[in-house]
Scaffold this motif. Structure first.
Motif, PDB file in Angstrom:
ATOM      1  N   ALA A 547       0.198  -1.057   0.054  1.00 36.18           N
ATOM      2  CA  ALA A 547      -0.166  -0.055  -0.205  1.00 36.18           C
ATOM      3  C   ALA A 547       0.699   1.546  -0.301  1.00 36.18           C
ATOM      4  O   ALA A 547       0.159   2.753  -0.356  1.00 36.18           O
ATOM      5  N   MET A 548       1.612   1.342   0.315  1.00 34.97           N
ATOM      6  CA  MET A 548       3.132   2.286   0.568  1.00 34.97           C
ATOM      7  C   MET A 548       3.592   2.943  -0.574  1.00 34.97           C
ATOM      8  O   MET A 548       3.260   1.965  -1.295  1.00 34.97           O
ATOM      9  N   MET A 549       3.638   3.756  -1.266  1.00 32.03           N
ATOM     10  CA  MET A 549       4.453   4.568  -2.599  1.00 32.03           C
ATOM     11  C   MET A 549       5.736   4.534  -1.977  1.00 32.03           C
ATOM     12  O   MET A 549       6.486   4.365  -1.077  1.00 32.03           O
ATOM     13  N   LYS A 550       6.918   4.454  -3.517  1.00 30.53           N
ATOM     14  CA  LYS A 550       8.160   4.278  -3.616  1.00 30.53           C
ATOM     15  C   LYS A 550       8.663   5.682  -2.742  1.00 30.53           C
ATOM     16  O   LYS A 550       7.937   6.642  -3.741  1.00 30.53           O
ATOM     17  N   ALA A 551       9.358   6.186  -2.265  1.00 28.44           N
ATOM     18  CA  ALA A 551      10.396   7.380  -2.011  1.00 28.44           C
ATOM     19  C   ALA A 551      10.979   7.788  -3.347  1.00 28.44           C
ATOM     20  O   ALA A 551      11.486   6.727  -3.925  1.00 28.44           O
ATOM     21  N   LYS A 552      10.837   9.124  -3.724  1.00 33.98           N
ATOM     22  CA  LYS A 552      11.667   9.339  -4.927  1.00 33.98           C
ATOM     23  C   LYS A 552      12.077  10.830  -4.669  1.00 33.98           C
ATOM     24  O   LYS A 552      12.494  11.112  -2.775  1.00 33.98           O
ATOM     25  N   TYR A 553      13.486  11.162  -5.390  1.00 28.83           N
ATOM     26  CA  TYR A 553      14.370  12.632  -5.222  1.00 28.83           C
ATOM     27  C   TYR A 553      13.327  13.590  -6.264  1.00 28.83           C
ATOM     28  O   TYR A 553      12.684  13.182  -7.048  1.00 28.83           O
ATOM     29  N   THR A 554      12.680  15.049  -5.512  1.00 29.95           N
ATOM     30  CA  THR A 554      12.036  15.892  -6.444  1.00 29.95           C
ATOM     31  C   THR A 554      12.647  17.460  -4.961  1.00 29.95           C
ATOM     32  O   THR A 554      12.902  16.919  -4.348  1.00 29.95           O
TER      33      THR A 554
END
Length: 718
Positions: A547-554
């Protein structure tokens, strides 16, 4: 536009359809959720709401509207011919993902031309048949995602082929003059020189590099790297440039930095680590305060922006960790020697220095360039022994060092406790590791569990990363935040949270799916705590992670849900992550009074870094899968106790209890009934017998086959 409660009840589908069309047409760029529609037209009865949902679905079916997620729509302004990315699947159920987002569209194999995963294509939508899903056909391949592929050479008389693991339409034909000395069963990197067209149906390629014989460990690891477009060699020009960097510290360097060489400092890393990119220092202050320094290798001092080393590091974006080797982001001379915070050597760092009280509350901090001298290099195991031993014997100075380690651990535990209290997620990670012999063959596989020594380092790294992000992201009243790469983690997928809630109810657990981020996190953490020690614990965590989203850079900060930090970045590992180097450079720039950096440029770098992180993770998983299959290849025909770790429509994934190796029981081998996949309850159900296979069920399996080329481990049920 007619509104009102009574009017809402009297509406016909035709009237509502006209009103909806008018609404969407007037605001073609707006996304309308179900709730927006209900509120706009005052639809407050269940029949009226269901009529609206049915009408919206029909308008989407007719391509008047475009679905956005599971419960929102926009006006379809894209027409019948669109451009986007192609995704090829082994079962032929390919899909098209439109530019700008939107739901994937089914592309049958017969209408896919020779498009491969990642290719940019142009499609036309086919006439919609009632009770059939939306379909598209590829009409043009605009851009190939890649033109090099890896596989095994098969040479047959005057013809050679590359047999790949890719989802190709066919194997790659290689003219013999293009083999570059390749022999039967060699692993090779091949460049495509001709794609299929009206006159040629074969994919034709030429050998770029011979990677070695199939089954050779180095050849197989290089094959995995080449498959994902990751480098398996370091460019000589970059290595030569790195060797010219001596690491000599000048008087000017010392004059510009805060000197921590007299403060007790140590590194704590895995026993086999060579690149030490972080160190901790600790010193007792007056009034019950502690000065804790988080010292990070000052990579940006040596790797200047735009240099040949920087360009290579930017392209790689991350170090890659396969089972038996590390493919570093920086040349070995830099990551293992010049930048590495080796003991008893003066080293340049970028540091976040905290003044903490005895309850680990931050009273003050400063972000400064420093010079340090590590007193000792600890392994995690050594520190864990110290933490578990309490008072220890040995020399008085050793006792003092161990007391400092225990103080760091005590402060870290307070930070950790407070972080969880504020809503951080409690997922405990387990990493599968292999012991390998001198030829790279696996001799043992096991899970490594994070202990207090690991958590000590983790907690101070989290504190430093959060502090740096807040330092730039919260500049104070009346000031605008400057550009910075953030590490963000979006809120969980609501639909998947609901699926999780429905799943855990069967075990007698409750959880929230709505509310503030903190309330959601507390509910999930309570679920983790309540299930701890029970048979279903790992399964619930597995479903929750989905259910968790993927962490990312922004550069666009939305906070980090998993850590419950409104501001978070990556500052602490510049030797192995390029975003950390970006953050170091920007911090230095801003501390010198520089203007905010170009947001668009850094967003592109963030996107590239996120993409490369995912690619590196895929390669790492494939290397683990290869070693897992190789290891179990020695146990064909043997039986093991296992549990069901995953369920799909095509079979059961089972994880062996003793060694954690995972294989598939194909559904065709469950021949006592016809089994149907219940996706919401994660189970297979026999149509005739109603026999069920549930996620987590214990199961006895026999190892049936181990196919190294396909990275496939097959089990049968005993």
């Amino acid at each position: 536009m007619s509104k009102g409660k009574k009017a809402g009840r009297r509406l016909t589908k035709k009237q509502l359809g006209e009103m909806l069309l008018s609404l969407f047409t007037q605001q073609p760029d707006r996304k309308w959720s179900f709730k927006d529609i209900f509120r706009t037209f005052h639809l407050d009865t269940h029949p009226a709401k269901m009529l609206a949902i049915e009408t919206l679905e029909e308008m989407a079916w007719d391509d008047i509207l475009t679905p956005v997620g599971d419960s929102a729509y926009m006006l379809n302004t894209k027409g019948q011919v669109q451009e986007g990315k192609f995704v090829r699947k082994p079962n032929g159920k390919n899909s098209f993902i439109p530019d700008g987002g939107g739901l994937p569209v089914f592309v049958p194999e017969r209408n896919s031309m020779s498009a491969l995963t990642g290719d940019r294509v142009q499609v036309s939508f086919m006439a919609r048949r009632r009770n059939h899903i939306k379909e598209a056909q590829v009409i043009k391949i605009l851009e190939r995602a890649k033109d090099t592929f890896v596989g095994r050479l098969h040479i047959d008389h005057d013809v050679a082929f590359l047999i790949t693991q890719e989802d190709f339409v066919s194997d790659v034909l290689i003219p013999k003059r293009k083999l570059k000395g390749g022999k039967e069963n060699d692993k090779a990197l091949v460049r495509i020189i001709q794609w299929p067209d009206d006159n040629h149906k074969n994919i034709v390629g030429e050998v770029v590099d011979i990677l070695g014989k199939s089954g050779d460990n180095d050849a197989e690891m290089h094959t995995i790297l080449a498959k994902y477009g990751l480098p398996y060699k370091y460019p000589k020009a970059v290595e030569e440039a790195a060797k010219k960097i001596t690491g000599e510290i000048t008087e000017k360097d010392l004059a510009e930095r805060e000197d921590f060489r007299a403060t007790w400092t140590c590194t704590i890393d895995p026993a086999d680590a060579k690149d030490f990119d972080d160190a901790l220092s600790i010193k007792e202050l007056k009034g019950g305060l502690w000065e804790v320094g988080v010292h990070i290798a000052d990579v940006s001092h040596y790797v200047t922006e735009g240099s040949v080393i920087d360009k290579e590091a930017q392209k790689r974006a991350t170090s890659v960790y396969l089972v038996d080797r590390t493919i570093p982001m920086l040349p070995e001379h830099l990551c293992n020697y010049v930048c590495s915070l080796r003991p008893d050597e003066d080293k340049l760092c970028y540091s976040v220095v905290f003044t903490l009280d005895d309850d680990a509350y931050v009273r003050d901090y400063r972000i400064v360039h420093t010079v340090i001298r590590s007193n000792r290099r600890y392994s995690y195991e050594e520190v864990q022994t110290v933490l578990e031993s309490g008072a220890s014997g040995g020399k008085p100075e050793a006792k003092s060092e161990e007391a400092l380690l225990r103080t760091l651990d005590r402060l870290a535990k307070k930070l950790r406790e407070r972080r969880f209290r504020n809503g951080a997620m409690k997922f405990e990670s387990e990493e599968l590791h292999f012991d390998v012999d001198e030829k790279g063959r696996p001799t043992r596989c096991y899970f490594k569990v994070s202990k207090d020594a690991n958590k000590l380092i983790e907690e101070f790294m989290l504190l430093a990363n959060r502090t740096v992000a807040e330092h730039v992201g919260k500049p104070g009243k009346g000031k605008k935040a400057k550009t910075l790469p953030y590490r963000v983690h979006d809120n969980p997928d609501p639909q998947k949270l609901e699926t999780l809630r429905e799943y855990v109810v069967r075990f007698g657990y409750k959880m929230k799916t709505e509310g503030t981020n903190a309330a959601l996190a507390r509910s999930l953490n309570k679920l983790m705590d309540d299930s701890e020690g029970h048979a279903e614990q790992k399964l619930i965590q597995h479903v929750a992670l989905r259910a968790m989203m993927k962490a990312k850079y922004t550069v666009h900060n939305i906070g980090h849900f998993g850590l419950a930090f409104p501001y978070y970045t990556h500052f602490t590992s510049p030797i192995r992550r390029y975003p950390d180097t970006m953050v170091h450079r920007l911090l230095t720039r801003y501390q010198r009074g520089g203007r905010s950096a170009n947001e668009r440029y850094y967003e592109e770098l963030c996107q590239h870094s996120s993409d490369m992180e995912q690619i590196a993770a895929n390669a790492e998983r494939e290397s683990i899968k290869y070693k897992m299959v190789e290891f179990m290849g020695e146990h064909i025909g043997e039986e093991f106790d296992a549990h069901i770790s995953g369920i799909q429509s095509y079979g059961l994934y089972c994880e062996i209890d003793d060694n954690h190796c995972e294989g598939l029981v194909p559904i065709r081998d469950l021949d006592d009934d016809y089994y149907e996949f219940d996706e919401n309850r994660f189970r297979l159900v026999g149509r005739r017998t109603r026999k069920t296979y549930n996620l987590g069920d214990p199961i006895r399996i026999r190892v049936a086959a181990a196919n190294l080329e396909k990275r496939q481990l097959d089990f049968t049920v005993r």
